[in-house]
Design a protein around this motif. Structure first.
Motif, PDB file in Angstrom:
ATOM      1  N   UNK A  84      80.200  84.477  70.111  1.00 33.39           N
ATOM      2  CA  UNK A  84      80.171  83.597  71.746  1.00 33.39           C
ATOM      3  C   UNK A  84      79.220  84.026  72.582  1.00 33.39           C
ATOM      4  N   UNK A  85      78.900  85.586  72.254  1.00 31.92           N
ATOM      5  CA  UNK A  85      78.367  86.207  73.730  1.00 31.92           C
ATOM      6  C   UNK A  85      76.698  86.850  72.610  1.00 31.92           C
ATOM      7  N   UNK A  86      76.387  86.321  71.739  1.00 33.15           N
ATOM      8  CA  UNK A  86      75.047  86.457  72.009  1.00 33.15           C
ATOM      9  C   UNK A  86      74.186  85.007  71.856  1.00 33.15           C
ATOM     10  N   UNK A  87      74.952  83.491  72.000  1.00 27.17           N
ATOM     11  CA  UNK A  87      74.764  82.437  73.096  1.00 27.17           C
ATOM     12  C   UNK A  87      74.933  82.443  73.955  1.00 27.17           C
ATOM     13  N   UNK A  88      75.919  83.076  75.045  1.00 27.30           N
ATOM     14  CA  UNK A  88      76.020  83.442  76.197  1.00 27.30           C
ATOM     15  C   UNK A  88      74.829  84.298  77.194  1.00 27.30           C
ATOM     16  N   UNK A  89      74.530  85.761  76.213  1.00 28.31           N
ATOM     17  CA  UNK A  89      74.044  86.739  76.901  1.00 28.31           C
ATOM     18  C   UNK A  89      72.547  86.763  76.941  1.00 28.31           C
ATOM     19  N   UNK A  90      72.126  86.459  78.039  1.00 24.87           N
ATOM     20  CA  UNK A  90      70.135  86.384  77.404  1.00 24.87           C
ATOM     21  C   UNK A  90      69.361  88.318  77.040  1.00 24.87           C
ATOM     22  N   UNK A  91      70.437  89.040  77.388  1.00 15.15           N
ATOM     23  CA  UNK A  91      70.091  90.715  77.104  1.00 15.15           C
ATOM     24  C   UNK A  91      72.029  91.095  76.458  1.00 15.15           C
ATOM     25  N   UNK A  92      71.840  92.026  75.997  1.00 13.99           N
ATOM     26  CA  UNK A  92      73.051  92.717  75.205  1.00 13.99           C
ATOM     27  C   UNK A  92      72.575  94.088  74.939  1.00 13.99           C
ATOM     28  N   UNK A  93      72.641  94.993  75.968  1.00 16.06           N
ATOM     29  CA  UNK A  93      72.133  96.102  75.853  1.00 16.06           C
ATOM     30  C   UNK A  93      73.138  97.301  75.547  1.00 16.06           C
ATOM     31  N   UNK A  94      72.862  97.675  74.649  1.00 18.39           N
ATOM     32  CA  UNK A  94      73.661  99.086  74.051  1.00 18.39           C
ATOM     33  C   UNK A  94      73.667 101.017  74.901  1.00 18.39           C
ATOM     34  N   UNK A  95      74.016 101.781  73.974  1.00 18.42           N
ATOM     35  CA  UNK A  95      74.313 103.367  74.744  1.00 18.42           C
ATOM     36  C   UNK A  95      73.062 103.726  73.015  1.00 18.42           C
ATOM     37  N   UNK A  96      73.797 103.113  72.459  1.00 14.40           N
ATOM     38  CA  UNK A  96      73.097 104.383  71.414  1.00 14.40           C
ATOM     39  C   UNK A  96      72.719 103.395  70.130  1.00 14.40           C
ATOM     40  N   UNK A  97      72.318 103.918  68.908  1.00 20.86           N
ATOM     41  CA  UNK A  97      71.403 103.146  68.185  1.00 20.86           C
ATOM     42  C   UNK A  97      73.032 102.820  67.425  1.00 20.86           C
ATOM     43  N   UNK A  98      74.461 103.319  67.058  1.00 20.20           N
ATOM     44  CA  UNK A  98      75.082 103.570  66.288  1.00 20.20           C
ATOM     45  C   UNK A  98      75.864 101.682  67.632  1.00 20.20           C
ATOM     46  N   UNK A 113      69.206  85.975  71.482  1.00 21.68           N
ATOM     47  CA  UNK A 113      69.498  86.856  72.786  1.00 21.68           C
ATOM     48  C   UNK A 113      68.638  88.109  71.979  1.00 21.68           C
ATOM     49  N   UNK A 114      68.467  89.572  73.481  1.00 21.02           N
ATOM     50  CA  UNK A 114      67.408  90.513  73.114  1.00 21.02           C
ATOM     51  C   UNK A 114      68.678  91.464  73.041  1.00 21.02           C
ATOM     52  N   UNK A 115      69.069  92.436  71.586  1.00 23.70           N
ATOM     53  CA  UNK A 115      69.688  93.386  71.496  1.00 23.70           C
ATOM     54  C   UNK A 115      68.970  94.835  72.199  1.00 23.70           C
ATOM     55  N   UNK A 116      69.102  95.174  72.933  1.00 18.61           N
ATOM     56  CA  UNK A 116      69.000  96.968  73.169  1.00 18.61           C
ATOM     57  C   UNK A 116      69.104  97.585  73.458  1.00 18.61           C
ATOM     58  N   UNK A 117      68.738  98.496  73.911  1.00 14.44           N
ATOM     59  CA  UNK A 117      69.332 100.149  74.445  1.00 14.44           C
ATOM     60  C   UNK A 117      69.130 100.382  75.925  1.00 14.44           C
TER      61      UNK A 117
END
Ligand code: 6LJ
Length: 159
Positions: A84-98, A113-117
């Motif tokens: 559900x997070x992928x419909x709720x958040x415009x951005x999901x920002x991670x810390x590293x490639x893993x 959803x924009x999944x970026x660093x």
């Protein structure tokens, strides 16, 4: 309508949601508040883990003490990413490639959803925010500084 995602919504993620992403979430809350209180009320801000190692626990005490030294408290409780997070958040920002690789395992086939660093916005171009889990306090301070730089630039870029 439930079809549209709130553009002012961001989920910070890392492996365990006890070190990096709770710091990023708390720093971003502070950055938005410092800009404008009304703006803060419009933002949906959260953090989560790709792994389930620490679900239900508070952040690592080294992360909490790092934030406290900068006058910020987290109050977060670890949770794992859900589809559900992928419909709720415009951005999901991670810390590293893993983080991004593991994140995609939870993603629905189609999502806007924009999944970026998070580090892509760092003006000093430190793209990766390294996992400080096996290190000392200095590693947490480095994470904090990277988050401040990147969160400030991210807010300017999306507001
Ligand atoms: N994994 C890795 C790893 C690799 C390089 C640097 C750091 C880490 C590392 C290790 C952690 N927990 C120890 C292993 C956990 N167990 C792994 C096998 C399943 C049962 C659980 C972390 C826990 C919370 C936040 C970040 C962490 N980061």
């Amino acid at each position: 309508d439930e079809g549209k995602v709130n553009p002012r919504s961001v989920l910070f993620i890392c492996l365990g949601n006890i070190c990096r992403s709770p710091i990023a979430e708390a720093v971003f809350r502070q950055v938005v508040k410092e800009k404008e209180q009304e703006l803060y009320d419009k933002w949906v801000i959260d953090s989560a883990a790709t792994a389930d190692y620490h679900v239900g626990e508070p952040p690592d005490n080294r992360a909490e003490s790092c934030l406290r030294r900068h006058g910020i408290s987290s109050g977060h409780i670890v949770r794992q990413v859900v589809p559900e997070d992928f419909e709720k958040f415009n951005y999901i920002l991670g810390m590293d490639h893993e983080n991004l690789k593991n994140l995609k395992r939870f993603a629905p086939k189609k999502t806007a959803c924009k999944m970026e660093l998070l580090g892509q916005w760092d003006p000093e171009h430190e793209l990766i925010i390294e996992d400080p889990y096996y290190g000392g306090q200095a590693g947490f301070d480095t994470v904090y500084e990277q988050c401040v730089r990147s969160c400030r630039a991210f807010l300017e870029a999306v507001e």
